[in-house]
Design a protein around this motif. Structure first.
Motif, short mmCIF file in Angstrom:
data_model
loop_
_atom_site.label_atom_id
_atom_site.label_comp_id
_atom_site.label_asym_id
_atom_site.label_seq_id
_atom_site.Cartn_x
_atom_site.Cartn_y
_atom_site.Cartn_z
N ILE A 189 49.53 11.24 6.67
CA ILE A 189 50.74 11.22 6.20
C ILE A 189 51.61 12.21 6.84
N ARG A 190 52.66 11.66 7.30
CA ARG A 190 53.90 12.38 8.13
C ARG A 190 55.17 12.78 7.35
N ASP A 191 55.21 14.16 7.12
CA ASP A 191 56.22 14.62 6.59
C ASP A 191 57.44 15.38 7.26
N MET A 192 57.90 14.98 8.29
CA MET A 192 58.53 15.42 9.55
C MET A 192 59.57 16.76 8.91
N ASP A 193 60.09 16.69 7.71
CA ASP A 193 60.83 17.58 7.26
C ASP A 193 60.08 19.10 7.20
N LYS A 194 58.82 19.18 7.32
CA LYS A 194 58.07 20.38 7.19
C LYS A 194 57.55 20.55 8.51
N CYS A 195 58.15 19.70 9.60
CA CYS A 195 57.68 19.98 10.91
C CYS A 195 58.39 21.33 11.52
N ILE A 196 57.66 22.01 12.22
CA ILE A 196 58.53 23.15 13.05
C ILE A 196 58.51 22.98 14.51
N LEU A 197 57.95 21.77 14.96
CA LEU A 197 57.94 21.29 16.35
C LEU A 197 57.11 22.31 17.30
N CYS A 198 55.99 22.73 17.03
CA CYS A 198 55.09 23.49 17.68
C CYS A 198 54.37 22.41 18.62
N ARG A 199 54.34 21.27 18.21
CA ARG A 199 53.69 20.40 19.09
C ARG A 199 52.15 20.45 19.29
N ARG A 200 51.51 20.92 18.15
CA ARG A 200 49.97 21.14 18.67
C ARG A 200 49.46 19.60 18.37
N CYS A 201 50.15 18.77 17.34
CA CYS A 201 49.93 17.69 16.92
C CYS A 201 49.92 16.64 18.38
N VAL A 202 50.75 16.84 18.95
CA VAL A 202 51.09 16.28 20.34
C VAL A 202 49.96 16.43 21.27
N ARG A 203 49.68 17.69 21.63
CA ARG A 203 48.53 18.02 22.26
C ARG A 203 47.33 17.60 21.87
N THR A 204 47.19 17.51 20.61
CA THR A 204 45.86 17.33 19.96
C THR A 204 45.60 15.78 20.40
N CYS A 205 46.78 15.11 20.01
CA CYS A 205 46.68 13.54 20.25
C CYS A 205 46.47 13.21 21.84
N ILE A 206 47.02 13.75 22.78
CA ILE A 206 47.12 13.37 24.06
C ILE A 206 45.81 14.00 24.83
N ASP A 207 45.53 15.45 24.52
CA ASP A 207 44.62 15.99 25.15
C ASP A 207 43.29 16.19 24.75
N LEU A 208 43.08 16.47 23.50
CA LEU A 208 41.90 16.71 22.83
C LEU A 208 41.18 15.50 22.62
N GLN A 209 42.13 14.38 22.06
CA GLN A 209 41.75 12.87 21.83
C GLN A 209 42.16 11.83 22.59
N GLU A 210 42.91 12.16 23.56
CA GLU A 210 43.47 11.07 24.79
C GLU A 210 43.78 9.90 24.03
N VAL A 211 44.49 9.81 22.90
CA VAL A 211 44.88 8.90 21.94
C VAL A 211 46.42 8.79 22.42
#
Lengths: 626, 396
Positions: free
Chosen positions: A171-193
């Protein structure tokens, strides 16, 4: 094999600065003298200020930094002051290459950090006491650390975004996001998705999917690794616990909990224990006290998986080598990890035939419970509610796949993560570590150690080898204490082989063959393996184990937060230690497995009934997004 | 369609007499070390605004070992009120191109890229035709001007309208096809730049200065300007004055002198250095325009007594809220908070205590933001509120 290494795909702006280091550990070119908070010291050239501070027990607050990910330097919390430099520098990204004087808590630094936390809080919608991450939130901890007692720069009072609940897993609740972009790096680098990326600019910047589509409609593999790395509750799992409680309350319902090995190795962390303590016995007691009617061990169906998958492999080898059937696909890829399944369905749909058709242990158990168990115990399968405690977010998606109903009912009703289980235990007023231990329920009481080690990367391979080798040669695997060490450890891609000699007559076609196998974890590594397959580099290989999550299930997306390499290692250690002490350590020697093949699956592994209940098919999803 | 500047101006350095190609010929004859020595002697500093010594930048890139190196001309002239690079590119493109070739020769780069802001796309064909024209005389291609092994080509790439992409590392990210966001420094582009290779990124005006320095010498160049700000500067003058436009003036000129030249009367305020610069009031008009006192990338905006300074400030802060790339916290949210403060003042609904807190936040942004954008965006906020406090806070 040089090709067996993943590459970084994230923008250069989010990568570490690599400094060439000399081979010597001391002396000129290897060390540099610095002053850290007035203390003179020598440090290795190229180490970042953050690393040096951690070595010296100086706490530096971080947020966008994560042990598993490359450097971003965008939250700006780890700032330190370097004498002579006009601006403050982020310690996470700053490698020491010259003699500098560093201050980690000067007036400027403290003020800046407080300002930054204040700014983040001003845009962080919601209140801590109504948040799933209350008490385990990095932003909350930082606010406490910096003595924030008011919203210095105001506080957002109404939501800016809709909560994306489309996905069965995340579930994505972007109102709580502080834009650290860990999820972005997780998805692209750690998982290559690469499902998540920052879009728009300035204040309107947000983390988005392709064209802002719901998460369920893009190529998300549901691995949940982003959840484990989110510092706040912007990403969290789809929690079914209310429905489970409802089922428990319903006297008509026979609620069964199956527990996978990895949550048992990590659940203690949710109750304040250090990583690496197995809670199997206590969890059984907790489940019974909470009102679950039966507690079964997923390791049993892991043993079943080994029987099916191992037999399938031998069948494939026979077809390929004896019958010269060119339609047989080898190497055979494991299919236990639902994140991996969705990954291959999206990114390599043309290679689905390489996957074992065996269902995952969770789903095998589901169909066996609602057929064999229901029959034996005289319970209407319609009243059975199957709950699977898993370390995994993707299991939530898997149990909802339309084809997963071979018992005639939904085989598994709910996938529950370790974190959600911990919450339910707390709701029930139980303190897990204080509970007495108890065993699993019959008829699936005992499981082998082979099933237990499924939890760690390489575990399925090790379990399968123990069984396959013995089936083929009649002897135990030629490894000390059955421990196939080449399968273990956190290396991204491991490969090895076992020579099959003096085979039993029925397996004479395997005589002298080097059974070559690969173990990979994290879909970034899976991608490397798949690309090798694509390039024809895997022709000599027979068996490949892939787990979607780094470290395997112990590092799953449903596991306690935080998760990092050091924590994963400790969880794996707990599993291997528990396994070493078990009486039965080979799937085919599990008496309950023998029993089920005698009594129920009478035509044996990969027989007709097995095929109906324990095997599945896959969907060519591809990358086209509507 | 190509348009040219209507007003031709002359100036002491950049707009002085110059024979195309003479610098490159001389450069090849005197060699790399001599060129670097001349540049060092001249004291030329980056004309984009940051003022980093050009010779040092080139020396570091020349010293870096790599298979490929790049020269990038930063023509993403995005600072509000700046339009001097446009004039250079349309009136003196040969100077800029020649500067790039010389940079390539010195650092050992065979590839040059002009990062042209999308609003200047009308120049694309014109600039390409200039390159082709110069190619005829052997300024591009292999073994340039007969120098064995000296190959150089220039490609022109268009930006997409982000202010942030004028920052050199964000520009490089943009060139590589990523979001225009700044990188961590270190590493610096001189070591790890475009595609990871050593890269010199220079402003249009910096590159255009090089051929003059090569032909006429560092000693000559140094005669203009002040001790630490040598040579001349192109100023983009706009706002309340009779003769707005591009001027070449020597560093060290006072604002008062400049205002006189451009025919500004009744001046209340001058914003020096564009939106990210500082705003000065009349008592500060005797300040010299120079790296030592009031640095600028070229923008001079003049506001006369009819202007509301709060409105001016609001305009700047709206710009930064819009143009922050959104990567780092201080800039992404900080600018929003500063703008909110301006709106509070406008509505006369504020406390001086909170405004002071915002100024402190501005000081944090200056030292905590990742790149020059967030490090300079509080400048107008702080300087306008300080220098025009009587006007702005008069209602309270």
């Amino acid at each position: 094999m040089n090709t067996m290494e993943k590459t970084l795909r994230s923008p250069v702006s989010q990568r570490p600065h690599e400094i060439k280091k000399t081979d010597q550990l001391t002396g000129i070119g290897a060390e540099v003298s610095i002053e850290l908070n007035g203390i003179k010291m020598k440090v290795p050239i190229g180490k970042t200020i953050l690393e040096i501070c951690r070595d010296n027990n100086i706490h530096i607050p971080t947020l966008c930094y994560h042990e598993d990910l490359c450097i971003a330097g965008n939250c700006r919390l780890c700032l330190v002051e370097i004498e002579g430099m006009r601006t403050l520098q982020t310690s996470c990204s700053f490698p020491v290459t010259s003699p500098i004087k560093i201050k980690t808590f000067s007036d400027k630094v403290r003020k800046a950090r407080k300002h930054i936390v204040g700014l983040m809080l001003s845009e962080h919608y919601g209140e801590c006491y109504s948040c799933v991450r209350n008490n385990n939130c990095e932003l909350q901890s930082l606010a406490r650390e910096y003595g924030i007692d008011n919203y210095e720069f105001g506080h957002i009072c109404s939501p800016r975004y809709n909560v994306d609940k489309s996905s069965q897993a995340v579930i994505r609740d972007m109102d709580k996001c502080i834009l650290c972009r860990r999820c972005v790096r997780t998805c692209i680098d750690l998982q290559e998705v690469g499902v998540l990326e920052a879009v728009n600019r300035g204040y309107d910047t947000k983390i988005s999917t392709f064209m802002d589509k719901p998460l369920a409609d893009v190529v998300c593999i549901n691995c949940g690794q982003c959840i484990n790395r989110c510092p706040t509750a912007a990403l969290h799992a789809n929690d079914p616990s209310d429905e489970i409680w409802k089922a428990i309350e319903d006297p008509e319902k026979h609620v069964i909990l199956q527990t996978a090995p990895s949550p048992r190795a990590s659940l203690g962390e949710e109750f304040g224990l250090p990583p690496g303590h197995s809670m199997t016995g206590q969890l059984n007691t907790a489940a019974r006290r909470m009102g679950f009617d039966r507690v079964f061990d997923t390791n049993f169906s892991a043993d079943l998986t080994i029987m099916e998958e191992g037999t399938e492999l031998l069948n494939r080898l026979r077809k390929a080598l004896v019958e010269k059937d060119t339609s047989v696909r080898l190497p055979q890829f494991t299919s236990c990890s639902p994140g991996w399944i969705k990954f291959i369905e999206h990114f390599y749909p043309e290679y689905l035939d390489y996957l074992s058709t065996a269902k995952s242990p969770q789903q095998m158990f589901g169909s066996v419970i609602k057929t064999f168990y229901a029959d034996e115990s005289g319970i209407d399968p319609a009243n059975i509610v199957n709950v699977a405690l898993m370390p995994c977010a993707a299991k939530k998606f898997e149990c909802n796949r339309p084809e997963m109903n071979s018992s005639g009912f939904k085989d598994i009703d709910y996938g529950l993560t370790t974190r959600e289980m911990a919450k339910m235990i707390r709701e029930a007023g139980l303190v897990l570590p204080d509970l007495p231990k108890s065993g699993f329920d019959d008829p699936f009481g005992e499981a082998s150690g082979a099933g237990l080690i499924f939890g760690s990367t390489g575990g399925v391979m090790e379990a399968a080898l123990r069984t396959v080798y013995e089936l083929v040669t009649g002897r135990v695997v030629p490894f000390k204490n059955l421990n196939i060490e080449v399968c273990r450890g956190m290396k991204g891609i491991k490969e090895a082989s076992v020579k099959l000699e003096n085979c039993r007559p029925e397996f004479s076609f395997l005589e002298g063959i080097d059974l070559k196998f690969i173990v990979a974890h994290g879909t970034a590594n899976a991608k490397v393996v798949m690309d090798m397959l694509k390039n024809g580099e895997l022709k000599d290989y027979h068996f490949v184990e892939i787990m979607a999550c780094p470290g395997g299930c112990i590092g799953g997306g449903g596991q306690p937060i935080p998760t990092s390499e050091s924590i994963r290692k400790l969880r794996a250690k707990a599993i291997y230690e528990e396994e070493a002490g078990l009486p039965v350590r080979k799937s085919h020697e599990n008496p309950h497995i023998k029993y089920i093949y005698e009594k129920f699956l009478k035509d044996g592994p990969c027989g007709k009934l097995s095929h109906k209940l324990l095997h599945t098919h896959y969907v060519k999803r591809g990358k086209f997004i509507n | 369609m190509m348009t040219f500047e209507k007003i031709k101006r002359t100036g002491p350095v950049l707009f002085s007499e110059y024979e195309n190609g003479s610098a490159l010929k001389k450069a090849i004859s005197i060699g790399r070390n001599e060129i670097l020595a001349e540049l060092k002697e001249s004291g030329l500093k980056g004309r984009g605004g940051a003022g980093f010594p050009t010779s040092t930048k080139w020396m570091l890139t020349a010293a870096a070992k790599a298979d490929r190196k790049f020269v990038i001309c930063n023509a993403d002239e995005g600072e509000p009120g700046t339009f001097k690079d446009r004039v250079l590119l349309t009136e003196y493109p040969e100077l800029v191109l020649e500067g790039m070739i010389i940079a390539g020769y010195v650092i050992g780069a065979k590839e040059g890229i002009i990062y042209l802001r999308s609003e200047y796309s009308y120049m694309l064909e014109f600039l390409e035709s200039k390159i082709e024209y110069m190619r005829k005389y052997g300024f591009f291609g292999k073994n340039i001007l007969g120098e064995q092994g000296f190959d150089f080509e220039i490609k022109i790439r268009l930006g997409s309208g982000a202010y942030e992409c004028g920052e050199e590392t964000a520009l490089i990210e943009s060139l590589e096809g990523y979001r225009g966001e700044p990188r961590n420094r270190p590493p610096f582009p001189v070591n790890t730049g475009y595609l990871g290779y050593p890269t010199v990124v220079n402003n249009v005006e910096t590159l255009a200065s090089v051929p003059h320095i090569i032909t006429k010498g560092g000693e000559w160049y140094k005669k203009f300007g002040t001790d630490k700000s040598t040579g001349s500067k192109l100023f983009s003058v706009s706002g309340d004055c009779k003769y707005p436009g591009v001027y070449e003036l020597q560093w060290g000129i006072t604002l008062r002198e400049l205002l006189k030249i451009v025919g500004a009367e009744n001046t209340k305020a001058v914003q020096v250095g564009g939106a990210s610069g500082v705003c000065l009031n009349e008592s500060q008009f005797d300040k010299k325009i120079s790296y030592e006192e009031t640095a600028t990338g070229g923008s001079i905006m003049i506001f006369d007594k009819s202007r509301s300074m709060l409105e001016v400030l609001k305009n700047f802060m709206e710009f930064f809220v819009e143009e922050s790339c959104g990567q780092c916290t201080p800039c992404r949210i900080g600018n929003v908070k500063l703008l909110e403060g301006v709106n509070m003042i406008e509505k006369n609904d504020y406390t001086l205590e909170y405004i002071d807190k915002l100024k402190e936040l501005g000081e944090t942004m200056k030292i905590a933001s990742k790149c020059g954008l967030g490090q300079t965006s509080p400048n107008p906020f702080i300087s306008i509120l300080d220098n025009f406090k009587d006007e702005i806070f008069s209602k309270n």
